[in-house]
Design a protein around this motif. Structure first.
Motif, PDB file in Angstrom:
ATOM      1  N   ILE A 321       1.003   9.883 -20.760  1.00 35.78           N
ATOM      2  CA  ILE A 321       0.421  10.786 -21.747  1.00 35.78           C
ATOM      3  C   ILE A 321       0.115  12.112 -21.063  1.00 35.78           C
ATOM      4  O   ILE A 321      -0.539  12.140 -20.012  1.00 35.78           O
ATOM      5  CB  ILE A 321      -0.877  10.203 -22.350  1.00 35.78           C
ATOM      6  N   GLU A 322       0.586  13.217 -21.652  1.00 33.84           N
ATOM      7  CA  GLU A 322       0.293  14.544 -21.132  1.00 33.84           C
ATOM      8  C   GLU A 322      -0.830  15.172 -21.964  1.00 33.84           C
ATOM      9  O   GLU A 322      -0.733  15.248 -23.185  1.00 33.84           O
ATOM     10  CB  GLU A 322       1.537  15.433 -21.182  1.00 33.84           C
ATOM     11  N   CYS A 323      -1.886  15.612 -21.274  1.00 35.17           N
ATOM     12  CA  CYS A 323      -3.028  16.214 -21.954  1.00 35.17           C
ATOM     13  C   CYS A 323      -3.022  17.725 -21.752  1.00 35.17           C
ATOM     14  O   CYS A 323      -2.235  18.256 -20.962  1.00 35.17           O
ATOM     15  CB  CYS A 323      -4.331  15.601 -21.428  1.00 35.17           C
ATOM     16  N   ASN A 324      -3.914  18.413 -22.455  1.00 29.97           N
ATOM     17  CA  ASN A 324      -3.914  19.871 -22.412  1.00 29.97           C
ATOM     18  C   ASN A 324      -4.702  20.439 -21.240  1.00 29.97           C
ATOM     19  O   ASN A 324      -4.700  21.641 -21.010  1.00 29.97           O
ATOM     20  CB  ASN A 324      -4.442  20.450 -23.730  1.00 29.97           C
ATOM     21  N   SER A 325      -5.415  19.599 -20.492  1.00 27.69           N
ATOM     22  CA  SER A 325      -6.163  20.044 -19.315  1.00 27.69           C
ATOM     23  C   SER A 325      -6.403  18.843 -18.407  1.00 27.69           C
ATOM     24  O   SER A 325      -6.032  17.711 -18.737  1.00 27.69           O
ATOM     25  CB  SER A 325      -7.491  20.693 -19.730  1.00 27.69           C
ATOM     26  N   LYS A 326      -7.011  19.095 -17.264  1.00 32.42           N
ATOM     27  CA  LYS A 326      -7.226  18.030 -16.292  1.00 32.42           C
ATOM     28  C   LYS A 326      -8.067  16.909 -16.887  1.00 32.42           C
ATOM     29  O   LYS A 326      -8.989  17.142 -17.663  1.00 32.42           O
ATOM     30  CB  LYS A 326      -7.912  18.581 -15.043  1.00 32.42           C
ATOM     31  N   ILE A 327      -7.731  15.701 -16.480  1.00 34.68           N
ATOM     32  CA  ILE A 327      -8.397  14.519 -17.029  1.00 34.68           C
ATOM     33  C   ILE A 327      -9.677  14.227 -16.255  1.00 34.68           C
ATOM     34  O   ILE A 327      -9.676  14.156 -15.022  1.00 34.68           O
ATOM     35  CB  ILE A 327      -7.452  13.304 -16.994  1.00 34.68           C
ATOM     36  N   LEU A 328     -10.770  14.052 -16.999  1.00 31.82           N
ATOM     37  CA  LEU A 328     -12.050  13.721 -16.384  1.00 31.82           C
ATOM     38  C   LEU A 328     -12.170  12.235 -16.095  1.00 31.82           C
ATOM     39  O   LEU A 328     -12.579  11.824 -15.015  1.00 31.82           O
ATOM     40  CB  LEU A 328     -13.202  14.142 -17.306  1.00 31.82           C
ATOM     41  N   SER A 329     -11.818  11.405 -17.076  1.00 33.78           N
ATOM     42  CA  SER A 329     -11.970   9.959 -16.908  1.00 33.78           C
ATOM     43  C   SER A 329     -11.078   9.221 -17.893  1.00 33.78           C
ATOM     44  O   SER A 329     -10.631   9.786 -18.901  1.00 33.78           O
ATOM     45  CB  SER A 329     -13.427   9.532 -17.120  1.00 33.78           C
ATOM     46  N   VAL A 330     -10.829   7.954 -17.567  1.00 35.09           N
ATOM     47  CA  VAL A 330     -10.068   7.061 -18.444  1.00 35.09           C
ATOM     48  C   VAL A 330     -10.803   5.728 -18.492  1.00 35.09           C
ATOM     49  O   VAL A 330     -11.441   5.326 -17.525  1.00 35.09           O
ATOM     50  CB  VAL A 330      -8.623   6.857 -17.936  1.00 35.09           C
ATOM     51  N   GLN A 331     -10.721   5.048 -19.621  1.00 40.85           N
ATOM     52  CA  GLN A 331     -11.358   3.734 -19.723  1.00 40.85           C
ATOM     53  C   GLN A 331     -10.710   2.908 -20.815  1.00 40.85           C
ATOM     54  O   GLN A 331     -10.198   3.431 -21.796  1.00 40.85           O
ATOM     55  CB  GLN A 331     -12.856   3.870 -19.987  1.00 40.85           C
ATOM     56  N   PHE A 332     -10.736   1.569 -20.610  1.00 48.57           N
ATOM     57  CA  PHE A 332     -10.247   0.619 -21.598  1.00 48.57           C
ATOM     58  C   PHE A 332     -11.408   0.133 -22.467  1.00 48.57           C
ATOM     59  O   PHE A 332     -12.570   0.147 -22.051  1.00 48.57           O
ATOM     60  CB  PHE A 332      -9.640  -0.606 -20.917  1.00 48.57           C
TER      61      PHE A 332
END
Length: 714
Positions: A321-332
């Motif tokens: 997945i490409e986002c519009n800015s840097k990713i802060l965090s991910v979680q399930f």
């Protein structure tokens, strides 16, 4: 202790021991260590439960003086270098730095007897471990079969593990070992207790197997980027199901995943390319889903889903997945069927997984742009993001006190369902079925606006209808909590003289069911017991009140417990049938009559004005209660430590079973998970630093399965 009434003893129940993780240090290149395994004497770490990193519930915690022992002097010990690990791995023979004394039946070694004095023979000393340096922590293994001792000296940290043999003597299960110049930085055991991870000072990770399943004591040092004093170290942890290990090189972001093969050996899962994980928040353990089937990583603006292919022992890339800015965090989500990706541009991407394991984007929302920093750039404004247990809703809270609750609309589109302004706090309930939020009632306007924690209203949402909320008002309160079943709520605070119990009126409305407390000052803590038929409240001074509730939530007669000093801790036991409160010089045990009313069962008074209480514990079955502490006058070194064990006699009264006065100060005392042992860690603060004498001692005691002949105090 003075018993005041008899009470039936609750049936024994099992209780998982929560054993604390602590920092350890280790040194030596992974390649060199693996090379020397075949020729170096093997040693086996054993059990210690890894405690999940969960947010704490509101409560009172006892403040104890945490001692830093890293700078203690240590006698110089002979070392022997091992081939293949130059200047790194040094093993020390046990007699040089630790003395082990196993007590024979009906005898006490004179050297051991010199440091303690028992009132009765209820407790039986089984072993003594003495060290000429400090003990950082000691814990029983989850099954209570092993005692793990983490020691530290001026130069390093050391790890030792002992287990009782068939003759009752405690044997050295894991040779006392130090890898110079620094040793184990952190260690964890999986739930089975058969594999231990140790994060090492140089950044490597050592995987060790128990003798129970691997007589060869397998050790594998995982690859890493060499570290130094200024650089961050390797991160490692078990997956939620404990069947995999994930490591992350903090310097390179490289991720590796390890699984057990058919022979029980840990081997890396194959990767068709390097995996890197660079979240701006959260730890490496967040990468795994709850069922350990999926891995979610992020690097820059890209998030990647990986499937753990157990059959082919590899990691398969399944979605990016490409986002519009840097990713802060991910979680399930807890069901591993949904995921949340949060970026510094305040974009929240919500993902779902179909029945075939394919991940797809369900929707996205955005918070307003954050404030401008000194470079005139917008900062990420979202300070908290969470997905509920079912994966159907998300909650985000930004720096401007705006909270968004998002979910699917009737057409299946992902939308903002509710927006809250002036939000001080918001969280999903543990089940994910409900959400509670505290909203400020601002005073003034513009730059003069004041937000007070005790001037709030509460919004309670049923997540099946997040666009509808019930509003609760309790002036002066600052917090509201769910009961264990989430059917009741409890609000309290520093600005209110009472706590409010809220419940359903039968028509789906939350109404005030009862009040508890009624203090002249505010309430610092309030809690339900496990059965939700009792409430405990604590004021800002020396008073505790506890009362039972009937089936309609109405209170019984209130028990008031007054201490002579500020109450440091007050809690229900795990079963909810008992409670305790403790101040600096007194501990109280509380229980219930058959009619549900709470009474004082006993109150300790070790020696008023002489000894202070440092800690108290119920054991698992809740038929023993432990208090320990030291003399209040630190200059008085005559028998400075005191440990008291309380239990229930044949008449159902709480009595003092044994009292141990020690010539050393007491650092900690713990029950084993099986409740058949306890250990006392004590410190010889009067030791001559220049002498080769013991500084730390750990005493292991056997608790009898049946009651003795002690007489109740009256």
């Amino acid at each position: 202790m003075h018993p005041t009434s008899a009470i039936s003893v609750p049936a024994a129940r099992s209780e998982a021991g929560e054993l604390h993780e602590d920092l350890k240090k280790l040194h030596g290149p992974a390649e060199a260590f693996n090379k020397c395994i075949e020729i170096a004497p093997a040693s086996t770490p054993s059990l210690k439960q890894l405690t999940p990193d969960l947010p704490p519930e509101p409560g009172i915690t006892t403040t104890t003086d945490q001692r830093k022992i890293a700078e203690l002097p240590i006698s110089k010990m002979q070392q022997s270098s091992k081939d293949g690990l130059p200047g790194a791995m040094q093993e020390h023979e046990q007699p040089l730095d630790v003395a082990v004394n196993n007590r024979q039946p009906n005898t006490i070694d004179p050297m051991v007897e010199d440091i303690f004095h028992c009132q009765t023979d209820y407790l039986r000393l089984e072993a003594q471990f003495s060290f000429n340096y400090g003990v950082f922590d000691a814990s029983f293994s989850p099954e209570g079969q092993d005692l793990v001792i983490h020691g530290c000296s001026r130069d390093d940290y050391r790890l030792g593990i002992w287990r009782p043999g068939t003759d009752g003597k405690w044997l050295d299960e894991h040779k006392w070992m130090s890898l110079a110049p620094d040793a184990v930085m952190r260690y964890q055991l999986n739930k089975s207790g058969l594999t231990m991870l140790s994060d090492n000072h140089d950044g490597s990770v050592l995987v060790s197997k128990s003798k129970d399943i691997d007589p060869g004591q397998e050790k594998v040092a995982l690859q890493h980027t060499p570290g130094n004093e200024q650089s961050p170290k390797e991160m490692a942890g078990f997956s939620p199901l404990q069947d995999k290990i994930i490591t992350r090189d903090v310097q390179t972001g490289k991720i590796s995943v390890w699984g057990e093969d058919i022979n029980g050996r840990w081997t890396p899962l194959a990767q068709n390319k390097e995996i890197h994980h660079w979240p701006m928040q959260d730890s490496v353990q967040i990468c795994f889903g709850a069922r350990s089937n999926c891995l979610l990583t992020c690097e820059g603006r890209t998030a990647t889903f990986w499937n753990c292919n157990d059959e082919n022992k590899c990691l398969d890339e399944i979605k990016t997945i490409e986002c519009n800015s840097k990713i802060l965090s991910v979680q399930f989500s807890d069901d591993e069927r949904h995921a949340l990706i949060l970026t510094e541009g305040n974009q929240e991407v919500f993902m779902g997984c179909d029945a075939d394991g394919n991940w797809f984007q369900i929707g996205e929302i955005s918070h307003p742009e954050g404030r401008l920093n000194h470079l005139n750039e917008h900062e990420g404004s979202v300070v908290y993001a969470s997905i509920n247990a079912s994966g159907q809703h998300t909650l985000t809270l930004d720096k401007d006190r705006n909270a968004l609750i998002s979910g699917r609309d009737d057409d299946g589109a992902w939308v903002v369902k509710t927006e809250l302004q002036d939000c001080a706090y918001a969280r999903f309930s543990p089940s994910g079925r409900k959400l509670r939020a505290s909203l400020y009632k601002p005073e003034g306007s513009g730059s003069e606006t004041i937000y007070r924690s005790t001037n709030v209203i509460y919004k309670v949402f049923d997540c099946s209808r997040p666009d509808k909320a019930q509003t609760l008002e309790h002036p002066g309160s600052s917090d509201i909590i769910f009961s264990p079943s989430e059917d009741l709520m409890l609000s309290y605070g520093f600005g209110s003289e009472f706590a409010c119990i809220w419940g359903d009126d039968g028509a789906g409305n939350l109404v005030e069911k009862a009040r508890a407390g009624n203090y002249q000052m505010g309430i610092s803590h309030a809690a339900f017991n496990a059965q939700e038929d009792s409430v405990l409240t604590l004021d800002l001074r020396k008073n505790l009140k506890i009362q039972g509730l009937d089936s309609q939530g109405k209170p019984h007669k209130q028990l008031v417990v007054k201490h002579s000093d500020h109450i440091l801790d007050a809690q229900f036991s795990h079963s909810g049938n008992l409670a305790f409160s403790t101040s600096l010089d007194t501990a109280s045990i509380l229980g219930r009559e058959t009619n549900g009313e709470w009474i004082m069962l006993a109150q300790t008074n070790p020696t008023l004005g002489v000894y202070g209480i440092k800690g108290v514990h119920f054991n698992g079955p809740e038929n023993h209660f432990l208090t320990y502490g030291n003399k209040l006058d630190s200059n008085d070194q005559h028998q400075p430590g005191l440990v008291q064990l309380w239990g229930i006699d044949a008449d159902g009264k709480w009595v003092e079973k044994d009292k141990i006065v020690l010539d050393y100060r007491v650092g900690m005392v713990k029950f084993s998970p099986s409740s058949d042992h306890l250990f006392i860690y004590c410190i010889n603060e009067q030791r001559d630093p220049a002498a080769d004498s013991n500084f730390s001692t750990v005493l292991v005691w056997k608790i009898p399965a049946t009651s003795g002949q002690e007489t109740a105090h009256t």
